[in-house]
Scaffold this active site. Structure first.
Site, PDB file in Angstrom:
ATOM      1  N   LYS A   4       0.855  -1.185   0.000  1.00 47.19           N
ATOM      2  CA  LYS A   4       0.000   0.000   0.000  1.00 47.19           C
ATOM      3  C   LYS A   4       0.889   1.232   0.000  1.00 47.19           C
ATOM      4  O   LYS A   4       1.174   1.849   1.026  1.00 47.19           O
ATOM      5  CB  LYS A   4      -0.922   0.012   1.226  1.00 47.19           C
ATOM      6  CG  LYS A   4      -2.090   0.990   1.030  1.00 47.19           C
ATOM      7  CD  LYS A   4      -2.939   0.595  -0.170  1.00 47.19           C
ATOM      8  CE  LYS A   4      -3.980   1.626  -0.522  1.00 47.19           C
ATOM      9  NZ  LYS A   4      -4.718   1.300  -1.724  1.00 47.19           N
ATOM     10  N   SER A  18      -8.311  -0.265  -5.565  1.00 41.83           N
ATOM     11  CA  SER A  18      -8.590   0.137  -4.186  1.00 41.83           C
ATOM     12  C   SER A  18     -10.084   0.402  -4.033  1.00 41.83           C
ATOM     13  O   SER A  18     -10.887  -0.519  -4.131  1.00 41.83           O
ATOM     14  CB  SER A  18      -7.745   1.354  -3.815  1.00 41.83           C
ATOM     15  OG  SER A  18      -7.349   1.279  -2.462  1.00 41.83           O
TER      16      SER A  18
END
Length: 586
Positions: free
Chosen positions: A192, A385
């Site tokens: 991430k 996402s």
């Protein structure tokens, strides 16, 4: 002097109003006159697809109005993918249209959108009609699209880029250090890396790995398609690409990447030959907007509807323009859910993600709609996402091989500006509070360890929720989802292999799947949501948005990406589900 200033201000205001009024009136007259007239396509007509310098987006209005058409304004002109595909289909079906003249050397679009348009061009050729491409300069993306043509021509003094893909990130660590602003990051997932530009001055090993993997996937896919269209061995095209063997125009011809180094007048002579007309005869041509007005809609009387909801942009709460706003999105989903004539819903997702809260709100709406009728997700350029979050509840997920997706992770971002305020601006603060955490997340001081742990706990809880949503929607165990999560980005090909995508295909494939699920394959019509804006609404939006963006590009030049990223940071509120960064493949 004040009186004179007021007089001048009034005069300038009246002048601006008069100019705008003129163009608005001209636009109304043009639209009214064009809508009333029936379009008849002449024999021996060529459809001109002039995409040079244009930006391909999911959808534009049928009249294709753009502020760039007004003299004095130079904003980048948008053209809708849906309109382009409709024009090509109409040209294939109309016997008076003999071919396409493609000018797309410097088109601006992502790889998945280009692939979807490229597929339409290849289908067009199956009708037995020709496609001729010409450009003064071919970018990598422009050449990928143009390689679908039967013949490709390049200006003798033009240029061609064919050297593989790259993706460059701007890092802000040094800037924040100079400003004495401390970014504080909360995240889950080793991949991430949306927050890396604020913490590092180069890519982490994990981010470099994932970027390298999906970039190579996208590049290999492009090389495969180009080699097929040009009739060249894959290995040879790969060699040309990796070593940038096209270094001057003669190389492009020698390596058979183009069919000739010609000027445009020579290409037009070729078009006349293909049309069987004389040297001095005019070429009958038609553009995207005009040919679409000639198109006859199919199944317009059918009561059965497939609703296609366009979801393009960053995900935010509430309402807004140019984004996927949760309140507006839920309204469209509920409208489609309650309409008895809407038999299935297709969500066209083109988003890097955004707000976790807004993603959850939209997930809920689609999950509830799924209880009533089928929901199919069609992924465009990227659905990562938050973009994947809202796709997860779909019965079937469809993506292009070169779609960028995944990035199942979450982060929070906070800035401590105490040093900046005190040492740069000479500002200090003091506070009175009723509880220990009354000034929680104040930007004027450091966070305590306990405050950090509270925020990190919220991030981890949000990540667990994200994993659960994907697990439920994909019928995968949490452990299986975790193996492909951690914020990692995947290509469409990899996502299908990992179980995150069901079918590799385009929007039409998703619509066909939806129609088949409800048994209306031959009796349905498509409705796109939200409805297009009126002429005035689009004019005002173009004036305020496109012109402002173009102006900032002009003023800041190469520093515009930095400005753009800082503007985006200002919108980061709460927990975020977002791609590592804006992935621009060049």
């Amino acid at each position: 002097m004040k009186f004179l200033g007021n007089v001048l201000a009034v005069i300038v205001g009246l002048l601006v109003f008069s100019v705008l009024s003129f163009f608005i009136l001209a636009g109304i007259i043009a639209i009214a006159s064009s809508s009333d007239s029936e379009v008849k396509i002449k024999e021996n007509t060529v459809l001109v697809l002039n995409l040079d310098g244009r930006n391909i987006v999911e959808r534009t209005s049928d009249d294709d109005f753009n502020i760039s058409s007004i003299p004095g304004f130079s904003a980048v002109s948008n053209v809708g993918l849906l309109n382009l595909k409709k024009a090509i289909k109409t040209a294939a079906e109309n016997e008076n249209v003999k071919g396409i003249y493609l000018k797309a050397g410097m088109v601006f679009a992502g790889q998945a959108m280009l692939q979807e348009l490229r597929e339409e061009l290849i289908t067009f050729k199956e009708s037995g009609k020709f496609i001729v491409s010409y450009s003064e300069i071919y970018s990598e993306s422009g050449y990928f699209l143009s390689s679908a043509a039967d013949e490709i021509y390049l200006n003798p003094l033009g240029g061609m880029e064919f050297n593989g893909f790259s993706s460059e990130i701007v890092f802000f660590k040094g800037l924040f250090e100079k400003l004495e602003v401390e970014p504080v990051i909360f995240r889950v997932g080793e991949f991430k890396s949306a927050v890396e530009p604020f913490l590092l001055d180069k890519m982490s090993d994990e981010n470099r790995l994932q970027t390298s993997v999906f970039l190579n996937d996208l590049n290999d896919f492009a090389i495969t398609k180009i080699s097929e269209s040009r009739g060249l061995p894959y290995e040879r095209v790969q060699e040309i690409n990796s070593q940038m063997l096209v270094r001057k125009n003669a190389d492009a011809l020698e390596l058979k990447m183009v069919d000739g180094l010609w000027y445009e007048d020579q290409v037009k002579e070729l078009l006349r030959e293909k049309l069987g007309i004389e040297e001095d005869d005019d070429i009958n041509s038609i553009n995207i907007t005009t040919i679409n007005k000639s198109a006859k809609s199919k199944n317009t009387l059918s009561k059965n509807k497939i609703a296609v909801i366009i979801a393009q942009g960053d995900i935010v709460s509430g309402t807004g323009e140019g984004v996927i706003a949760s309140e507006s999105f839920v309204k469209e989903v509920n409208k489609a859910k309650k309409d008895e004539n809407v038999k299935a819903i297709v969500v066209r997702v083109n988003s890097p993600g955004g707000s976790a809260l807004a993603s959850e709100v939209m997930w809920r709406a689609l999950s509830e709609a799924k209880k009533v009728k089928p929901v199919i997700a069609s992924m465009g350029e990227y659905a990562a996402s938050g973009g994947y979050y809202i796709s997860a509840p779909a019965d079937t997920i469809v993506a292009q091989p070169n779609t960028i997706t995944g990035s199942i992770g979450i982060f929070g971002l906070w800035f401590n500006a105490e040093g900046f305020m005190k040492n740069k601006l000479g500002l200090t603060t003091d506070v009175v509070k009723t509880g220990e955490f009354s000034d929680f997340l104040s930007f004027s001081r450091k966070l305590s360890d306990l405050e950090k742990s509270i925020y990190q706990s919220n991030v981890e809880e949000g990540y667990d929720t994200f994993i659960s949503r994907v697990s439920e929607g994909r019928n995968m165990s949490k452990e299986e989802v975790l193996n492909v999560a951690s914020g990692r980005v995947w290509s469409g090909i990899q996502a299908k292999e990992n179980g995150l995508v069901d079918v590799l295909g385009n929007l039409e494939d998703a619509i066909e799947i939806a129609a088949k699920k409800v048994g209306v394959e031959d009796d349905y019509r498509i409705v796109y949501l939200p409805q297009e804006k009126s002429f005035f609404e689009r004019l005002m939006a173009d004036l305020t948005n496109d012109v402002q963006t173009r102006y900032m590009h002009y003023k800041l030049g190469s520093f515009y990406p930095v400005y753009s990223e800082i503007e985006r940071i200002k919108k980061y509120e709460g927990l975020m589900l977002r791609m590592p960064y804006d992935i621009i493949v060049e």
